[in-house]
Scaffold this motif. Structure first.
Motif, PDB file in Angstrom:
ATOM      1  N   GLU A  52       0.826  -1.217   0.000  1.00 42.43           N
ATOM      2  CA  GLU A  52       0.000   0.000   0.000  1.00 42.43           C
ATOM      3  C   GLU A  52       0.855   1.261   0.000  1.00 42.43           C
ATOM      4  N   LEU A  53       2.039   1.183   0.587  1.00 46.05           N
ATOM      5  CA  LEU A  53       2.948   2.331   0.594  1.00 46.05           C
ATOM      6  C   LEU A  53       3.871   2.320  -0.616  1.00 46.05           C
ATOM      7  N   ALA A  54       4.246   1.151  -1.075  1.00 50.76           N
ATOM      8  CA  ALA A  54       5.188   1.046  -2.195  1.00 50.76           C
ATOM      9  C   ALA A  54       4.591   1.535  -3.513  1.00 50.76           C
ATOM     10  N   ARG A  55       3.350   1.197  -3.778  1.00 49.84           N
ATOM     11  CA  ARG A  55       2.751   1.568  -5.065  1.00 49.84           C
ATOM     12  C   ARG A  55       2.772   3.083  -5.296  1.00 49.84           C
ATOM     13  N   PRO A  56       2.296   3.915  -4.366  1.00 55.13           N
ATOM     14  CA  PRO A  56       2.333   5.352  -4.630  1.00 55.13           C
ATOM     15  C   PRO A  56       3.750   5.933  -4.610  1.00 55.13           C
ATOM     16  N   LEU A  57       4.721   5.184  -4.093  1.00 63.51           N
ATOM     17  CA  LEU A  57       6.101   5.660  -4.050  1.00 63.51           C
ATOM     18  C   LEU A  57       6.960   5.084  -5.175  1.00 63.51           C
ATOM     19  N   SER A  58       6.345   4.456  -6.162  1.00 62.18           N
ATOM     20  CA  SER A  58       7.113   3.754  -7.192  1.00 62.18           C
ATOM     21  C   SER A  58       8.119   4.657  -7.899  1.00 62.18           C
ATOM     22  N   ALA A  59       7.763   5.884  -8.238  1.00 66.35           N
ATOM     23  CA  ALA A  59       8.704   6.797  -8.903  1.00 66.35           C
ATOM     24  C   ALA A  59       9.869   7.137  -7.970  1.00 66.35           C
ATOM     25  N   LEU A  61      10.997   5.290  -5.506  1.00 71.02           N
ATOM     26  CA  LEU A  61      11.788   4.085  -5.259  1.00 71.02           C
ATOM     27  C   LEU A  61      12.712   3.733  -6.421  1.00 71.02           C
ATOM     28  N   LYS A  62      12.412   4.199  -7.619  1.00 75.31           N
ATOM     29  CA  LYS A  62      13.247   3.899  -8.787  1.00 75.31           C
ATOM     30  C   LYS A  62      14.677   4.391  -8.610  1.00 75.31           C
ATOM     31  N   ARG A  63      14.871   5.439  -7.818  1.00 75.65           N
ATOM     32  CA  ARG A  63      16.224   5.970  -7.610  1.00 75.65           C
ATOM     33  C   ARG A  63      17.134   4.954  -6.924  1.00 75.65           C
ATOM     34  N   PHE A  64      16.560   3.974  -6.266  1.00 66.95           N
ATOM     35  CA  PHE A  64      17.366   2.967  -5.579  1.00 66.95           C
ATOM     36  C   PHE A  64      17.695   1.769  -6.469  1.00 66.95           C
ATOM     37  N   ASP A  65      17.116   1.697  -7.660  1.00 68.02           N
ATOM     38  CA  ASP A  65      17.314   0.559  -8.553  1.00 68.02           C
ATOM     39  C   ASP A  65      18.763   0.401  -9.010  1.00 68.02           C
ATOM     40  N   GLU A  66      19.474   1.483  -9.160  1.00 72.10           N
ATOM     41  CA  GLU A  66      20.835   1.426  -9.690  1.00 72.10           C
ATOM     42  C   GLU A  66      21.899   1.260  -8.610  1.00 72.10           C
ATOM     43  N   GLU A  67      21.503   1.333  -7.366  1.00 78.37           N
ATOM     44  CA  GLU A  67      22.441   1.199  -6.255  1.00 78.37           C
ATOM     45  C   GLU A  67      22.377  -0.220  -5.692  1.00 78.37           C
ATOM     46  N   PRO A  68      23.512  -0.728  -5.199  1.00 81.41           N
ATOM     47  CA  PRO A  68      23.473  -2.078  -4.632  1.00 81.41           C
ATOM     48  C   PRO A  68      22.654  -2.152  -3.345  1.00 81.41           C
ATOM     49  N   TYR A  69      22.698  -1.094  -2.545  1.00 85.29           N
ATOM     50  CA  TYR A  69      21.956  -1.054  -1.287  1.00 85.29           C
ATOM     51  C   TYR A  69      21.355   0.317  -1.081  1.00 85.29           C
ATOM     52  N   PRO A  70      20.226   0.386  -0.445  1.00 84.76           N
ATOM     53  CA  PRO A  70      19.434  -0.709   0.087  1.00 84.76           C
ATOM     54  C   PRO A  70      18.607  -1.376  -1.004  1.00 84.76           C
ATOM     55  N   VAL A  71      18.290  -2.621  -0.779  1.00 82.01           N
ATOM     56  CA  VAL A  71      17.338  -3.329  -1.621  1.00 82.01           C
ATOM     57  C   VAL A  71      15.976  -3.097  -0.969  1.00 82.01           C
ATOM     58  N   ILE A  72      15.058  -2.516  -1.721  1.00 80.28           N
ATOM     59  CA  ILE A  72      13.727  -2.227  -1.185  1.00 80.28           C
ATOM     60  C   ILE A  72      12.734  -3.186  -1.825  1.00 80.28           C
ATOM     61  N   LEU A  73      12.109  -3.990  -0.984  1.00 82.56           N
ATOM     62  CA  LEU A  73      11.196  -5.026  -1.449  1.00 82.56           C
ATOM     63  C   LEU A  73       9.783  -4.751  -0.966  1.00 82.56           C
ATOM     64  N   SER A  74       8.845  -4.855  -1.879  1.00 81.58           N
ATOM     65  CA  SER A  74       7.437  -4.658  -1.561  1.00 81.58           C
ATOM     66  C   SER A  74       6.843  -5.982  -1.098  1.00 81.58           C
ATOM     67  N   ALA A  86       4.677  -8.724  -6.659  1.00 83.82           N
ATOM     68  CA  ALA A  86       4.988  -9.670  -7.743  1.00 83.82           C
ATOM     69  C   ALA A  86       5.292  -8.928  -9.037  1.00 83.82           C
ATOM     70  N   GLU A  87       4.559  -7.849  -9.305  1.00 83.15           N
ATOM     71  CA  GLU A  87       4.823  -7.029 -10.503  1.00 83.15           C
ATOM     72  C   GLU A  87       6.234  -6.461 -10.463  1.00 83.15           C
ATOM     73  N   MET A  88       6.640  -5.959  -9.304  1.00 80.83           N
ATOM     74  CA  MET A  88       7.960  -5.365  -9.157  1.00 80.83           C
ATOM     75  C   MET A  88       9.063  -6.413  -9.273  1.00 80.83           C
ATOM     76  N   ALA A  96      17.190  -7.362 -15.062  1.00 78.60           N
ATOM     77  CA  ALA A  96      18.471  -7.982 -14.736  1.00 78.60           C
ATOM     78  C   ALA A  96      18.850  -9.100 -15.705  1.00 78.60           C
ATOM     79  N   LEU A  97      17.879  -9.924 -16.080  1.00 77.31           N
ATOM     80  CA  LEU A  97      18.165 -11.112 -16.880  1.00 77.31           C
ATOM     81  C   LEU A  97      17.777 -10.991 -18.340  1.00 77.31           C
ATOM     82  N   GLY A  98      16.910 -10.040 -18.634  1.00 77.90           N
ATOM     83  CA  GLY A  98      16.438  -9.887 -20.000  1.00 77.90           C
ATOM     84  C   GLY A  98      15.330 -10.855 -20.365  1.00 77.90           C
ATOM     85  N   VAL A  99      14.878 -11.650 -19.397  1.00 76.71           N
ATOM     86  CA  VAL A  99      13.820 -12.624 -19.656  1.00 76.71           C
ATOM     87  C   VAL A  99      13.054 -12.883 -18.358  1.00 76.71           C
ATOM     88  N   ASP A 100      11.815 -13.257 -18.499  1.00 76.76           N
ATOM     89  CA  ASP A 100      10.965 -13.568 -17.352  1.00 76.76           C
ATOM     90  C   ASP A 100      11.039 -15.068 -17.088  1.00 76.76           C
TER      91      ASP A 100
END
Length: 106
Positions: A52-59, A61-74, A86-88, A96-100
């Motif tokens: 419920e908090l992660a969805r409205p903060l998605s933009a 949270l994207k700033r953390f995608d390129e850093e090794p830490y912290p890993v933020i998990l919904s 599951a979507e995230m 990361a892998l180029g495939v699902d």
């Protein structure tokens, strides 16, 4: 930085994590959650955030995608899952892998 884990969410959803020794930060809304993340991002390696908090903060949270830490998990809250976590996971895996590999129905 030690291997520290935190959770941010509504009081009821974080109680069990707190009982297990995870640093728990109650947040009433996405602004509270954003402020908490800014304060603890350098101290914790893994931060769980209720869907419920992660969805409205998605933009934000994207700033953390390129850093090794912290890993933020919904994760689901006491109300159950909305499917956002599951979507995230699927999106991160495809980046990361180029495939699902988890959700591919073929």
């Amino acid at each position: 930085m030690q291997d520290k884990i935190a959770i941010i969410g509504d009081g009821e959803s974080i109680t069990v994590f707190k009982a297990a020794g995870v640093a728990a930060f109650p947040a009433e809304n996405e602004q509270n959650a954003r402020d908490i993340i800014r304060k603890i991002a350098k101290e914790y390696k893994i931060i769980f955030l209720t869907e419920e908090l992660a969805r409205p903060l998605s933009a934000f949270l994207k700033r953390f995608d390129e850093e090794p830490y912290p890993v933020i998990l919904s994760i689901p809250s006491k109300n159950g899952t909305t499917g956002y976590g599951a979507e995230m996971l699927k999106s991160a895996m495809e980046r990361a892998l180029g495939v699902d590999i988890l959700y591919n129905d073929n």
